[in-house]
Design a protein around this motif. Structure first.
Motif, mmCIF file in Angstrom:
data_model
loop_
_atom_site.group_PDB
_atom_site.id
_atom_site.type_symbol
_atom_site.label_atom_id
_atom_site.label_comp_id
_atom_site.label_asym_id
_atom_site.label_seq_id
_atom_site.Cartn_x
_atom_site.Cartn_y
_atom_site.Cartn_z
ATOM 1 N N VAL A 133 1.224 -1.393 -0.453
ATOM 2 C CA VAL A 133 0.046 -0.569 0.028
ATOM 3 C C VAL A 133 0.951 1.219 -0.215
ATOM 4 C CG1 VAL A 133 -1.853 1.406 0.960
ATOM 5 C CG2 VAL A 133 -1.962 -0.905 0.959
ATOM 6 N N ALA A 134 2.043 1.387 0.627
ATOM 7 C CA ALA A 134 2.472 2.880 1.468
ATOM 8 C C ALA A 134 2.934 3.180 -0.178
ATOM 9 C CB ALA A 134 3.088 2.795 2.384
ATOM 10 N N LEU A 135 4.464 2.672 -0.802
ATOM 11 C CA LEU A 135 4.491 2.405 -2.012
ATOM 12 C C LEU A 135 3.934 2.879 -3.338
ATOM 13 C CD1 LEU A 135 7.689 3.566 -3.607
ATOM 14 C CD2 LEU A 135 7.898 1.146 -2.790
ATOM 15 N N PRO A 136 3.565 1.983 -3.253
ATOM 16 C CA PRO A 136 2.486 2.552 -4.596
ATOM 17 C C PRO A 136 1.145 3.098 -5.211
ATOM 18 C CG PRO A 136 1.500 0.350 -3.444
ATOM 19 C CD PRO A 136 3.135 0.614 -2.754
ATOM 20 N N LEU A 137 0.746 3.326 -3.512
ATOM 21 C CA LEU A 137 -0.268 4.319 -3.769
ATOM 22 C C LEU A 137 -0.144 5.715 -4.134
ATOM 23 C CD1 LEU A 137 -2.982 5.437 -2.855
ATOM 24 C CD2 LEU A 137 -2.199 6.377 -1.134
ATOM 25 N N ASN B 4 7.184 6.818 2.350
ATOM 26 C CA ASN B 4 7.664 6.823 4.010
ATOM 27 C C ASN B 4 6.461 7.549 5.328
ATOM 28 O OD1 ASN B 4 9.546 5.904 3.013
ATOM 29 N ND2 ASN B 4 10.865 8.264 2.564
ATOM 30 N N MET B 5 6.180 8.653 4.633
ATOM 31 C CA MET B 5 5.105 9.019 5.874
ATOM 32 C C MET B 5 3.672 8.745 6.007
ATOM 33 S SD MET B 5 4.833 11.745 7.723
ATOM 34 C CE MET B 5 3.330 12.235 8.501
ATOM 35 N N ILE B 6 3.090 8.027 5.002
ATOM 36 C CA ILE B 6 2.072 7.130 4.934
ATOM 37 C C ILE B 6 2.067 5.940 6.093
ATOM 38 C CG2 ILE B 6 0.641 5.231 3.751
ATOM 39 C CD1 ILE B 6 0.573 6.885 1.301
ATOM 40 N N GLY B 7 3.434 5.307 5.836
ATOM 41 C CA GLY B 7 4.445 4.063 7.050
ATOM 42 C C GLY B 7 4.791 4.794 7.989
ATOM 43 N N LEU B 8 5.003 5.503 8.238
ATOM 44 C CA LEU B 8 5.096 6.364 9.263
ATOM 45 C C LEU B 8 3.873 6.454 10.467
ATOM 46 C CD1 LEU B 8 8.328 8.548 9.221
ATOM 47 C CD2 LEU B 8 8.265 5.856 10.208
ATOM 48 N N GLN C 207 3.227 19.773 -1.617
ATOM 49 C CA GLN C 207 2.499 19.745 -0.309
ATOM 50 C C GLN C 207 1.199 20.042 0.043
ATOM 51 O OE1 GLN C 207 3.010 23.258 2.699
ATOM 52 N NE2 GLN C 207 4.248 24.041 1.320
ATOM 53 N N PRO C 208 0.607 19.824 -1.493
ATOM 54 C CA PRO C 208 -1.011 19.634 -0.965
ATOM 55 C C PRO C 208 -0.934 18.176 -1.154
ATOM 56 C CG PRO C 208 -0.355 21.989 -2.014
ATOM 57 C CD PRO C 208 0.459 21.695 -2.270
ATOM 58 N N LEU C 209 -0.369 17.974 -2.464
ATOM 59 C CA LEU C 209 -0.055 16.838 -2.146
ATOM 60 C C LEU C 209 -0.488 15.707 -1.744
ATOM 61 C CD1 LEU C 209 -0.873 14.233 -4.862
ATOM 62 C CD2 LEU C 209 1.163 14.648 -5.277
ATOM 63 N N ALA C 210 0.799 16.095 -1.046
ATOM 64 C CA ALA C 210 0.837 14.790 0.179
ATOM 65 C C ALA C 210 -0.466 14.913 1.331
ATOM 66 C CB ALA C 210 1.659 15.345 1.075
ATOM 67 N N ARG C 211 -0.512 15.677 1.830
ATOM 68 C CA ARG C 211 -1.795 16.169 2.761
ATOM 69 C C ARG C 211 -2.742 15.785 2.508
ATOM 70 N NH1 ARG C 211 0.505 22.263 3.363
ATOM 71 N NH2 ARG C 211 0.839 21.661 5.388
ATOM 72 N N ILE D 6 -6.609 10.695 2.799
ATOM 73 C CA ILE D 6 -7.694 9.587 2.315
ATOM 74 C C ILE D 6 -7.396 8.403 3.328
ATOM 75 C CG2 ILE D 6 -7.994 8.557 0.411
ATOM 76 C CD1 ILE D 6 -7.898 10.787 -1.848
ATOM 77 N N VAL D 7 -5.743 8.162 3.100
ATOM 78 C CA VAL D 7 -5.384 6.652 3.930
ATOM 79 C C VAL D 7 -5.243 6.301 4.704
ATOM 80 C CG1 VAL D 7 -3.057 5.818 4.385
ATOM 81 C CG2 VAL D 7 -3.536 6.531 1.731
ATOM 82 N N LEU D 8 -5.171 7.415 6.170
ATOM 83 C CA LEU D 8 -4.417 7.629 7.816
ATOM 84 C C LEU D 8 -6.818 7.268 8.281
ATOM 85 C CD1 LEU D 8 -1.996 9.644 8.379
ATOM 86 C CD2 LEU D 8 -2.375 7.590 7.963
#
Length: 400
Positions: A144-148, A245-249, A353-357, A362-364
């Motif tokens: 999940v974390a890398l392919p998304l 990385n941020m999704i996993g953490l 940063q808007p994309l990361a946010r 969505i994910v968390l």
């Protein structure tokens, strides 16, 4: 004044049992020597190390500092580091930096990123379905974390996802501080060649994607094909590796603090604030941002002289108790969470940063809604990227 400070050897090692916290040395430095010398390149250079939030913002906002790594003595991770080409605009000064950033700003406006929310939600659901279909346990990073973020940045750029293994492997090399210089050069050249061909293809047959619009900038004379390809290559690896990385953490932090989970479902504003607090608390920038003084600048009680290098520890600044009460505690309701510097500060702060946010929002909540019993597989350990400039899990065995 600048020559009287003690020189430190910086450790990137995190405390045993505390992989989500910055190295304990940072807290001591904030308290005892917030701006001090650090030894790099086997002691052949001693740039300044900045650990506090206010000082970090002062340096990053100063017009008297340079981001251009080709300057002699610039505090790169390796003494032999090659100069970045213009398209890697985060490592350039104005007017080059401004030219590229202006060309890309529209691409990362909130309105355009919001248009990616629906496809991002769909992509994430498909990835989670695939992980569940495997029956578990699974590596959450790989599943999940890398392919998304890979799929999302591919959709934004117009890069076929069939090439994801190619660019993932090369991007990992580019941000690995332990990789040899020749490996990094080879990775950069491979990505550049791939993107140059894609830019040329889109110039002949444009589509509704960012690479096509980079091709339009080439046609307009804003920059060259090589520059457009380098911009695309930079966005390609920066846009997926960091967010992965941020999704996993983020998932690991919430597994460790289940009492905080209700904040993800309390409302849109509460979810947005929760993401900001996770960005502050986890700050993936593992090795800091690097700058060089072009003129004498005063930071705190230190005068940094022209020609001296500076390393700014963002993950230390974001744990500064003078700014964030109980800074080592994760508090998704923190009122001033958005004051963090996880994306940097000043004219070079992260364009994406808007994309990361959006991806984190969505994910968390969705991963814990669908997998309320998610946990690390008993008897197995999470592995972390200890030498990467962007910290995060490299292997995350989960079951549910």
């Amino acid at each position: 004044m600048s020559d009287t400070h003690t020189t430190h050897v910086l450790s990137l090692s995190r405390a045993e049992g505390a992989p989500l916290d910055p190295p304990p040395q940072y807290a001591r430095l904030r308290a005892e020597a917030p701006i001090s010398r650090i030894s790099v390149w086997g002691g052949r250079a001693t740039p300044w190390l900045v650990t506090r939030w206010e000082d970090a913002r002062t340096v990053l906002a100063s017009p008297g500092v340079s981001s251009q790594s080709s300057r002699p003595g610039f505090p790169t991770a390796r003494e032999e580091a090659a100069a970045l080409p213009p398209g890697y605009f985060f490592g350039q000064d104005d007017p080059v930096h401004d030219t590229f950033r202006r060309a890309l700003t529209r691409e990362f406006m909130v309105r355009r990123i919001e248009a990616l929310r629906e496809p991002t939600t769909r992509i994430f659901a498909e990835l989670l379905d695939g992980m569940l279909a495997g029956g578990g346990p699974a590596d959450f990073v790989e599943a999940v974390a890398l392919p998304l973020p890979s799929l999302v940045i591919c959709e934004l750029l117009g890069v076929p996802y069939a090439e994801h293994e190619f660019f993932q492997s090369h991007s990992k090399v580019l941000i690995d501080t332990a990789a040899a210089a020749e490996e990094r050069i080879a990775a950069h050249e491979a990505l550049g060649a791939y993107l140059r061909q894609l830019v040329e293809d889109r110039r002949r047959q444009p589509a509704d994607d960012l690479v096509s619009r980079l091709g339009a900038h080439v046609e307009a004379g804003t920059f060259s094909v090589r520059d457009a390809a380098d911009v695309g290559a930079f966005l390609l690896f920066a846009g997926h590796e960091t967010t992965a990385n941020m999704i996993g953490l983020g998932v690991l932090a919430l597994l460790a603090h289940p009492d905080q989970l209700p904040r993800l479902y309390a409302g849109k504003a509460e979810l947005a604030n929760a993401v900001e607090e996770l960005l502050r608390y986890l700050t993936i920038a593992h090795t800091g941002l690097t700058r060089m003084a072009l003129e004498d600048i005063t930071v705190g009680d230190v005068t940094i002289r022209a020609g001296e290098g500076v390393i700014i520890l963002l993950n230390s600044a974001n744990r500064d108790a003078d700014v964030f009460d109980d800074a080592d505690t994760l508090d998704l309701a923190r009122a001033n969470a958005r004051q963090h510097v996880a994306f940097g500060y000043g004219i070079h702060q992260c364009l994406g940063q808007p994309l990361a946010r959006m991806e984190l929002q969505i994910v968390l909540p969705e991963v814990f809604r669908r997998l309320p019993n998610l946990r690390i597989e008993p008897g197995r350990d999470v592995a972390f990227k200890q030498t990467s400039a962007a910290y995060g899990p490299s292997f995350m065995p989960v079951t549910w």
